[in-house]
Design a protein around this motif. Structure first.
Motif, short mmCIF file in Angstrom:
data_model
loop_
_atom_site.label_atom_id
_atom_site.label_comp_id
_atom_site.label_asym_id
_atom_site.label_seq_id
_atom_site.Cartn_x
_atom_site.Cartn_y
_atom_site.Cartn_z
N GLY A 1 56.24 0.09 -10.42
CA GLY A 1 55.98 -1.31 -10.69
C GLY A 1 57.24 -2.16 -10.66
N TYR B 1 53.14 -9.66 -9.10
CA TYR B 1 52.06 -9.49 -10.06
C TYR B 1 51.47 -8.08 -9.97
N THR B 2 51.38 -7.55 -8.77
CA THR B 2 50.90 -6.18 -8.60
C THR B 2 51.88 -5.22 -9.28
N ARG C 1 45.23 -9.67 -1.31
CA ARG C 1 45.79 -10.33 -2.49
C ARG C 1 46.56 -9.31 -3.33
N TRP C 2 45.99 -8.15 -3.56
CA TRP C 2 46.65 -7.12 -4.38
C TRP C 2 47.15 -6.02 -3.46
N LEU C 3 46.63 -4.83 -3.54
CA LEU C 3 47.08 -3.74 -2.66
C LEU C 3 45.95 -3.30 -1.74
N LEU D 1 44.63 -9.64 -16.31
CA LEU D 1 44.50 -9.90 -14.88
C LEU D 1 43.61 -11.11 -14.60
N ASN E 1 50.77 -10.69 -3.49
CA ASN E 1 51.29 -10.83 -4.85
C ASN E 1 52.04 -9.58 -5.31
N PRO E 2 53.11 -9.20 -4.63
CA PRO E 2 53.79 -7.96 -5.03
C PRO E 2 54.39 -8.03 -6.43
N THR F 1 51.04 -7.06 0.48
CA THR F 1 50.31 -7.70 -0.60
C THR F 1 50.80 -9.13 -0.75
#
Length: 160
Positions: free
Chosen positions: A58, A99-100, A158-160, A126, A96-97, A94
């Motif tokens: 992370g 936030y991910t 948006r995410w992964l 989230l 949003n790296p 992604t």
């Protein structure tokens, strides 16, 4: 890709990492003062290893996003205007790296604390980040970068 600068900003005034810190803190307080929801002892050793691994992954993903923004010379703090749309580095995988990465690190911290409360609160965190940060940023980026942003959204999750 065209570069446009906006005088406005996404309207995000609370630093997004604070939402994740609040979730971890609330989970820890619930565990300590209300009712403990410990991760079962038989997997505690595994939870520690998993926690360190997820925390590391992370933090790496967050740092990669920050470094990519710095190299592009655009604002990292979401209440500043963006000088360009960043689609390189971790932003190829992604949207949003950071936030991910925070979400992955959050799970790692929960494992290290050996409590399930933060995990139970993660959907709330989230949702808040999505509703009050990501949706505002997406609207702003769509307004500022138009079709370049829309095309990138089609290519990258948006995410992964």
């Amino acid at each position: 890709m065209s570069v446009r600068v906006s005088l406005s900003d996404p309207g995000v005034f609370v630093p997004p990492p604070l939402f994740f810190v609040a979730g971890i803190g609330a989970g820890w307080l619930l565990d300590k003062y209300i009712v403990a929801l410990p991760i079962p002892r038989i997997i505690t050793g595994f939870a520690a290893v998993l926690g360190v691994g997820l925390l590391t992954i992370g933090l790496f993903l967050m740092a990669w996003g920050v470094v990519t923004f710095r190299r592009a010379g655009t604002a990292i703090i979401p209440h500043h205007s963006a000088s360009q749309l960043v689609v390189t580095g971790s932003y190829r995988f992604t949207r949003n790296p950071m936030y991910t990465g925070l979400a992955i690190a959050y799970i790692g911290v929960s494992a290290l604390l050996s409590t399930a409360w933060p995990l139970l609160l993660l959907p709330v965190v989230l949702f808040i980040v999505f509703r009050y940060v990501i949706q505002r940023e997406e609207r702003y980026l769509g307004d500022v970068f138009g079709t370049d942003y829309a095309d990138w959204c089609v290519r990258v999750r948006r995410w992964l």
